[in-house]
Design an enzyme around this catalytic site. Structure first.
Site, mmCIF file in Angstrom:
data_model
loop_
_atom_site.group_PDB
_atom_site.id
_atom_site.type_symbol
_atom_site.label_atom_id
_atom_site.label_comp_id
_atom_site.label_asym_id
_atom_site.label_seq_id
_atom_site.Cartn_x
_atom_site.Cartn_y
_atom_site.Cartn_z
ATOM 1 N N HIS A 129 0.799 -1.034 0.015
ATOM 2 C CA HIS A 129 0.118 -0.181 0.101
ATOM 3 C C HIS A 129 0.853 1.024 0.041
ATOM 4 O O HIS A 129 1.700 1.300 0.791
ATOM 5 C CB HIS A 129 -1.067 -0.131 1.281
ATOM 6 C CG HIS A 129 -1.841 1.074 1.164
ATOM 7 N ND1 HIS A 129 -3.041 0.895 0.587
ATOM 8 C CD2 HIS A 129 -2.053 2.235 1.920
ATOM 9 C CE1 HIS A 129 -3.848 2.191 0.790
ATOM 10 N NE2 HIS A 129 -2.992 3.004 1.717
ATOM 11 N N MET A 136 0.229 11.727 -1.169
ATOM 12 C CA MET A 136 -0.687 12.831 -0.517
ATOM 13 C C MET A 136 0.128 14.127 -0.922
ATOM 14 O O MET A 136 1.284 14.311 -1.407
ATOM 15 C CB MET A 136 -0.445 12.835 0.977
ATOM 16 C CG MET A 136 -0.697 11.577 1.616
ATOM 17 S SD MET A 136 -0.433 11.826 3.630
ATOM 18 C CE MET A 136 -0.622 10.059 3.902
HETATM 19 C C1 DX5 Z 1 -3.376 7.437 6.184
HETATM 20 C C2 DX5 Z 1 -3.049 6.217 5.165
HETATM 21 C C3 DX5 Z 1 -2.779 4.842 5.929
HETATM 22 C C4 DX5 Z 1 -1.837 4.943 6.734
HETATM 23 C C5 DX5 Z 1 -2.225 3.743 7.814
HETATM 24 O O1 DX5 Z 1 -3.975 8.364 5.514
HETATM 25 O O2 DX5 Z 1 -4.190 6.235 4.117
HETATM 26 O O3 DX5 Z 1 -2.692 4.039 4.926
HETATM 27 O O4 DX5 Z 1 -0.684 4.255 6.413
HETATM 28 O O5 DX5 Z 1 -1.381 3.644 8.941
HETATM 29 P P1 DX5 Z 1 -1.915 2.935 10.128
HETATM 30 O O6 DX5 Z 1 -2.002 1.396 9.774
HETATM 31 O O7 DX5 Z 1 -0.774 3.124 10.893
HETATM 32 O O8 DX5 Z 1 -3.194 3.629 10.698
HETATM 33 ZN ZN ZN Z 2 -3.755 4.550 2.761
#
Ligand code: DX5
Ligand code: ZN
Length: 215
Positions: free
Chosen positions: A31, A35
């Protein structure tokens, strides 16, 4: 089938290649959180990093675009080697056209929803989607607490999809660990994003394995 997508946002960026190797065998997808500092109040990974890591992994590159104008960037992310692109239904684009654009370049398409966005916003697009991404935290940052009140939304999408698109993947992203994973799986999700839980562990592969074994 349950699929685990570790989020490299929580990995050590000075050692991305070795971080990815830790989960290469146990995970299904990687993943990648993109951003733009506009759609969300943070700036993260872009095309040059995807270009650099692509030769070092055979995982499905699951790219989560948290950007205001996804439609303008589909081709460049496809060229960088992404396999699946998620973009937000709240972003500034023609949603149907953007899905078509993703398919036209040979990739899988997913639509993501922020916590405040109701399930029905994605319903008109379901027949053309490969996956829906339900955010279980506000997008922008890793390490936040899971929002329990998103569980009914997952079930609502699963039930609707069972009628018109039974093979739809439902991904959850934000605050996933062994406890919250059980809840989202029960609610109807089958693709789990996990950042901190996987990469901040001493043994990321074991955490991925534990998540996979939940089902
Ligand atoms: C947040 C991201 C997530 C993030 C999740 O905006 O989209 O993919 O990396 O991180 P955890 O698993 O630490 O909540
Ligand atoms: Zn994400």
């Amino acid at each position: 089938m349950i699929k685990i997508a570790p989020s490299i946002l929580a990995a050590d960026f000075s050692n991305l290649k070795s971080e990815i190797q830790k989960i290469e065998k146990s995970a299904c997808m990687l993943h990648i959180d993109v951003m733009d500092g506009h759609f969300v109040p943070n700036i993260s990974i872009g095309v040059p990093i995807i270009n650099s890591i692509r030769p070092h992994s055979n995982l499905i590159f699951d790219t989560h675009l948290m950007i205001s104008h996804p439609q303008d960037y589909i081709k460049v992310f496809a060229k960088a080697g992404c396999d699946l692109i998620s973009f937000h239904v709240e972003s500034d684009c023609d949603v149907a056209k953007t899905i078509d654009l993703i398919h036209a370049v040979g990739l899988k398409a997913a639509l993501a929803l922020k916590p405040a966005t109701p399930a029905k916003e994605v319903f008109p697009y379901l027949p053309n989607l490969d996956m829906v991404l339900v955010m279980t935290v506000e997008p922008g940052f890793g390490g936040q607490a899971f929002m329990e009140d998103m569980l009914p939304k997952i079930t609502e999408i699963r039930e609707y999809a069972n009628e018109i698109k039974p093979d739809l993947d439902i991904q959850v992203d934000g605050g996933i660990n062994l406890d919250t994973a059980k809840k989202v799986l029960l609610a109807g999700a089958n693709v789990l994003v996990a950042g901190s839980f996987v990469f901040q562990s001493k043994d990321p592969a074991r955490e991925v394995q534990q998540l996979s074994n939940l089902y």
